[in-house]
Design a protein around this motif. Structure first.
Motif, mmCIF file in Angstrom:
data_model
loop_
_atom_site.group_PDB
_atom_site.id
_atom_site.type_symbol
_atom_site.label_atom_id
_atom_site.label_comp_id
_atom_site.label_asym_id
_atom_site.label_seq_id
_atom_site.Cartn_x
_atom_site.Cartn_y
_atom_site.Cartn_z
ATOM 1 N N TRP A 1 -4.630 0.355 -4.061
ATOM 2 C CA TRP A 1 -4.269 1.330 -5.083
ATOM 3 C C TRP A 1 -5.119 2.589 -4.959
ATOM 4 C CZ3 TRP A 1 -4.260 -2.313 -10.017
ATOM 5 C CH2 TRP A 1 -3.134 -3.143 -9.953
ATOM 6 N N GLY A 2 -4.654 3.627 -5.585
ATOM 7 C CA GLY A 2 -5.418 4.867 -5.630
ATOM 8 C C GLY A 2 -6.499 4.773 -6.694
ATOM 9 N N SER B 1 -2.453 9.345 -0.298
ATOM 10 C CA SER B 1 -1.469 8.410 0.257
ATOM 11 C C SER B 1 -1.680 8.248 1.756
ATOM 12 C CB SER B 1 -0.049 8.918 0.002
ATOM 13 O OG SER B 1 0.253 8.859 -1.369
ATOM 14 N N ALA B 2 -2.040 9.341 2.403
ATOM 15 C CA ALA B 2 -2.277 9.278 3.849
ATOM 16 C C ALA B 2 -3.453 8.355 4.136
ATOM 17 C CB ALA B 2 -2.543 10.672 4.409
ATOM 18 N N PHE C 1 0.824 -1.203 0.000
ATOM 19 C CA PHE C 1 0.000 0.000 0.000
ATOM 20 C C PHE C 1 0.862 1.259 0.000
ATOM 21 C CE2 PHE C 1 0.083 0.872 4.694
ATOM 22 C CZ PHE C 1 0.655 -0.315 5.120
ATOM 23 N N VAL C 2 0.236 2.368 -0.222
ATOM 24 C CA VAL C 2 0.833 3.693 -0.438
ATOM 25 C C VAL C 2 1.567 3.695 -1.781
ATOM 26 C CG1 VAL C 2 2.192 5.589 0.426
ATOM 27 C CG2 VAL C 2 0.992 4.127 2.046
ATOM 28 N N SER C 3 2.770 3.078 -1.822
ATOM 29 C CA SER C 3 3.509 2.965 -3.079
ATOM 30 C C SER C 3 3.415 4.208 -3.956
ATOM 31 C CB SER C 3 3.019 1.743 -3.886
ATOM 32 O OG SER C 3 3.260 0.559 -3.163
ATOM 33 N N ALA C 4 3.597 5.358 -3.338
ATOM 34 C CA ALA C 4 3.563 6.612 -4.095
ATOM 35 C C ALA C 4 4.848 6.773 -4.893
ATOM 36 C CB ALA C 4 3.386 7.777 -3.135
ATOM 37 N N ILE D 1 -0.124 -13.894 8.949
ATOM 38 C CA ILE D 1 1.189 -13.261 8.958
ATOM 39 C C ILE D 1 1.194 -12.236 7.834
ATOM 40 C CG2 ILE D 1 3.658 -13.629 8.587
ATOM 41 C CD1 ILE D 1 3.008 -16.600 9.570
ATOM 42 N N VAL D 2 1.459 -10.994 8.168
ATOM 43 C CA VAL D 2 1.337 -9.932 7.172
ATOM 44 C C VAL D 2 2.645 -9.171 7.033
ATOM 45 C CG1 VAL D 2 0.041 -7.900 6.467
ATOM 46 C CG2 VAL D 2 -1.090 -9.642 7.858
ATOM 47 N N ASP D 3 3.094 -9.030 5.801
ATOM 48 C CA ASP D 3 4.246 -8.172 5.530
ATOM 49 C C ASP D 3 3.764 -6.919 4.814
ATOM 50 O OD1 ASP D 3 6.018 -9.928 6.669
ATOM 51 O OD2 ASP D 3 6.509 -10.945 4.780
ATOM 52 N N ARG D 4 4.123 -5.780 5.373
ATOM 53 C CA ARG D 4 3.742 -4.506 4.752
ATOM 54 C C ARG D 4 4.819 -4.133 3.736
ATOM 55 N NH1 ARG D 4 2.266 -4.898 9.845
ATOM 56 N NH2 ARG D 4 0.501 -3.767 10.741
ATOM 57 N N GLU D 5 4.364 -3.753 2.565
ATOM 58 C CA GLU D 5 5.342 -3.484 1.507
ATOM 59 C C GLU D 5 5.017 -2.195 0.760
ATOM 60 O OE1 GLU D 5 7.089 -6.831 -0.220
ATOM 61 O OE2 GLU D 5 6.983 -6.078 -2.288
ATOM 62 N N PHE D 6 6.060 -1.480 0.410
ATOM 63 C CA PHE D 6 5.940 -0.225 -0.333
ATOM 64 C C PHE D 6 6.728 -0.405 -1.630
ATOM 65 C CE2 PHE D 6 6.686 4.004 -1.700
ATOM 66 C CZ PHE D 6 5.980 4.930 -0.929
ATOM 67 N N TYR D 7 6.059 -0.229 -2.737
ATOM 68 C CA TYR D 7 6.709 -0.406 -4.041
ATOM 69 C C TYR D 7 7.234 0.948 -4.495
ATOM 70 C CZ TYR D 7 7.009 -2.081 -8.967
ATOM 71 O OH TYR D 7 7.402 -2.453 -10.229
ATOM 72 N N VAL D 8 8.528 1.046 -4.650
ATOM 73 C CA VAL D 8 9.135 2.317 -5.036
ATOM 74 C C VAL D 8 9.344 2.336 -6.547
ATOM 75 C CG1 VAL D 8 11.068 3.873 -4.664
ATOM 76 C CG2 VAL D 8 10.334 2.362 -2.814
#
Length: 556
Positions: free
Chosen positions: A339-340, A141-142, A128-131, A161-168
């Motif tokens: 996603w947005g 994004s907030a 999520f976010v992945s701005a 079990i959860v992994d939080r991920e941000f795609y850059v």
RNA sequence: GCGCCAGUAGCUCAGUGGAUAGAGCAACGGCCUUCUAAGCCGUGGGUCGCAGGUUCGAUCCCUGCCUGGCGCGCCA
């Protein structure tokens, strides 16, 4: 197991027994054993529509079916009574013994009350976010950050079990354009003549990045020859600067990611071109005019999508497929993306591509966080920095703080467009719903301070049930008993706003109880009973607020 | 034109194939010598966008239409 599931089990067993005793035809699995909340409290604590829904199949009237099942169900000690009424509802009243036992359990389990464990936890990747790393985080994004983190919290609490991920997205045109824009600003700072790139990033923050890089990287820059290399270098530094800023903002928002996944690394290790080869063997790919297309129209898309341009550069879409393959390779059972609203059109094609490469599409869940309108005094606020009005997540947090922001973002369902009422959010008063919840918690803490001051010996084992046999206590205990199932339901449906709605009810029930009953009195046994109920309420409020990432203050 | 989201009380929104559709805010009226009144109680306020259909039963499911927002790049 939570209470709702237990009721469902009791219903199933009742059906089984009735079938075994020859009182009912076997409905098999044709009708779901649903358990609902009745519309009104007087109807009971839980309602089962089974009799209504199975009447046709069982060739019996709903009232008859209900009558048969009720007898079996009443045998369970969790159930006080079962009513079969009008059209054929089976209404269930929970026994006071159970409610009281649960109360003691809440106090014993404390932080873990409501937590479920699964025999086989799912390994979930939640992205999520992945701005884009081209500037500071905005308001949407907030929202994604608040909602995503809360969903992750809920899923973890529910046993996964959860992994939080941000795609850059540190690859491609956007980044290059950022590099050019920053470089232009650096040259401007140095008084050099230069042209600002067309369609470049005009934001004020670009000057800040330029100043930062000019200050820290001047030496390195002077050693670089060639415009292209220089742009790449500046772009890289600018991305690092932005990502660091985004990370800092998110941490201030109680959101931290396990993984910051760089798109660039996918390209560098050949995963993107590798995916193209894989796609080519899938039968859903063809070449036309030198470009490689994915036949997404086979998967309900309105047109086919380009994977590889005629100049040999891969599209974002192809990289995204490779990225999702990478998640699969990392062993996740369930992949969730938030996603947005501007990406909703991409769902069909990505789901199609995943299906084409053999991924079971039910293991991919894409949620859209709808747009956010900032409202002030009933007017829409144009998010424009030039007009002196804020547009970034950081500005918002400075204005209203993390607790209020997280609550407001989560209190509406994800797919609703959110009107964010700044006027209300800024009020530090009863009008603000966040404070209503926090106040309930603080009020209880205050009770315990008072009890301690008066030397009350609080021992929950000496909390006698007969003192809790009043309307307000019973209603409150019922709400406390519902917490585990509310979390489970919210997690299963990815609907964090259910938690805020539920906590409102708990707080409401507590405030009512508090108003109607004086808690600390000369009657020691009653005092202890009331303190136990308050303590349990505090536990549920605190656990619930923790899921939302909102603080539970001890005083206000 | 196509797609997505939404249309429920004055405002912002919950809600459910069924029992009298709810909350917060706003409005009005009550309640503090005693544990935090950031609270509690009460009153008013709704053709659940419109029209059909499926159903024993629809605000909820289906179809069409209307309104609002967003998206519709070989950008990411």
């Amino acid at each position: 197991m939570n209470l709702k599931s237990e009721i469902s089990l009791i219903v199933s067993r009742a059906i089984e027994s009735a079938v075994g005793d020859g009182l009912l035809a076997d409905p098999c699995e044709t009708v779901e054993r649903k358990v609902e909340y009745p519309r009104e409290q007087k109807f009971g604590d839980y309602a089962v529509p089974f009799a209504l829904e199975s009447a046709k199949i069982l060739r019996k009237s709903p009232m008859e079916i209900g009558g048969v099942l009720a007898k079996y169900m009443e045998a369970d000690r969790k159930i006080a009574s079962v009513d079969v009424v009008k059209p054929g509802f089976i209404n269930i009243f929970i026994s006071r013994e159970f409610l009281f036992e649960n109360l003691i359990r809440v106090i014993r389990e404390r932080e873990s009350y409501g937590r479920a464990s699964r025999e086989w936890p799912r390994k979930i990747n939640l992205e999520f976010v992945s701005a884009n790393p081209t500037g500071p985080l905005n308001i949407v994004s907030a929202r994604a950050a608040a909602v995503g983190d809360t969903i992750a919290n809920m899923l973890e609490f529910a046993g996964d079990i959860v992994d939080r991920e941000f795609y850059v997205n540190d690859y491609g045109n956007q980044v290059l354009l950022l590099g050019k824009s920053v470089l232009a600003r650096i040259r401007e700072l140095r008084g050099e003549k230069c042209e600002f790139p067309e369609e470049g990033y005009h934001g004020e923050y670009v000057r800040e990045i330029a100043a930062h890089i000019a200050e820290h990287e001047a030496g390195e820059m002077s050693r670089i020859g060639g415009e292209e290399t220089l742009v790449e270098f500046v772009a890289k530094k600018a991305v690092e600067y932005n990502v660091a800023g985004q990370k800092k903002d998110l941490e201030g928002f109680n959101v931290s990611f396990k993984t910051w996944f760089s798109e660039k690394t996918l390209h560098e290790k050949g995963a993107v071109t590798g995916m193209l080869d894989r796609m080519k063997s899938s039968n859903s790919v063809y070449t036309s005019e030198g470009k490689v297309f994915f036949r997404s129209t086979d998967f309900n898309d309105d047109k086919d999508r380009v994977l590889m341009r005629d100049d040999g550069r891969p599209t974002y879409f192809l990289a995204d497929i490779a990225y999702h393959q990478d998640k699969i390779d990392r062993g996740y059972d369930l992949i969730v993306d938030i996603w947005g609203p501007d990406h909703h059109g991409h769902i069909t094609r990505l789901a199609g591509a995943m299906k084409a490469i053999g991924f079971d599409e039910k293991n991919l869940k894409i949620l859209i966080a709808q747009q956010v309108n900032l409202m002030m005094e009933g007017e829409t606020v144009k998010m424009s920095k030039r007009l002196g009005q804020f547009s970034t997540m950081r500005d918002l947090l400075e204005e209203i703080g993390t607790d209020v922001a997280r609550y407001f973002f989560v209190m509406r369902s994800l797919e609703s467009h959110l009107d964010f009422d700044l006027t209300l959010a800024k009020k530090e008063s009863s009008e603000n719903p966040v404070f209503y919840l926090q106040y309930a918690h603080a009020r209880i803490c205050s009770l315990f301070r008072e009890a301690e001051k008066r030397g009350v010996a609080y021992d929950q084992e000496r909390a006698f049930r007969e003192h809790l046999d009043n309307e307000e206590s019973l209603v409150l205990m019922k709400h406390l008993a519902r917490f585990p199932e509310e979390v489970a339901d919210a997690a299963n449906t990815f609907e964090p706003h259910r938690i805020t709605t539920f906590l409102m009810k708990v707080a409401q029930a507590f405030h009512k109880f508090y108003t109607e009953h004086r808690i600390i009195t000369e009657d020691h046994e009653r005092t202890v009973a009331y303190l136990a109920l308050s303590d349990a309420t505090r536990v549920v409020m605190s656990n619930g607020l923790r899921l939302l990432g909102v603080s539970a203050p001890e005083q206000m």
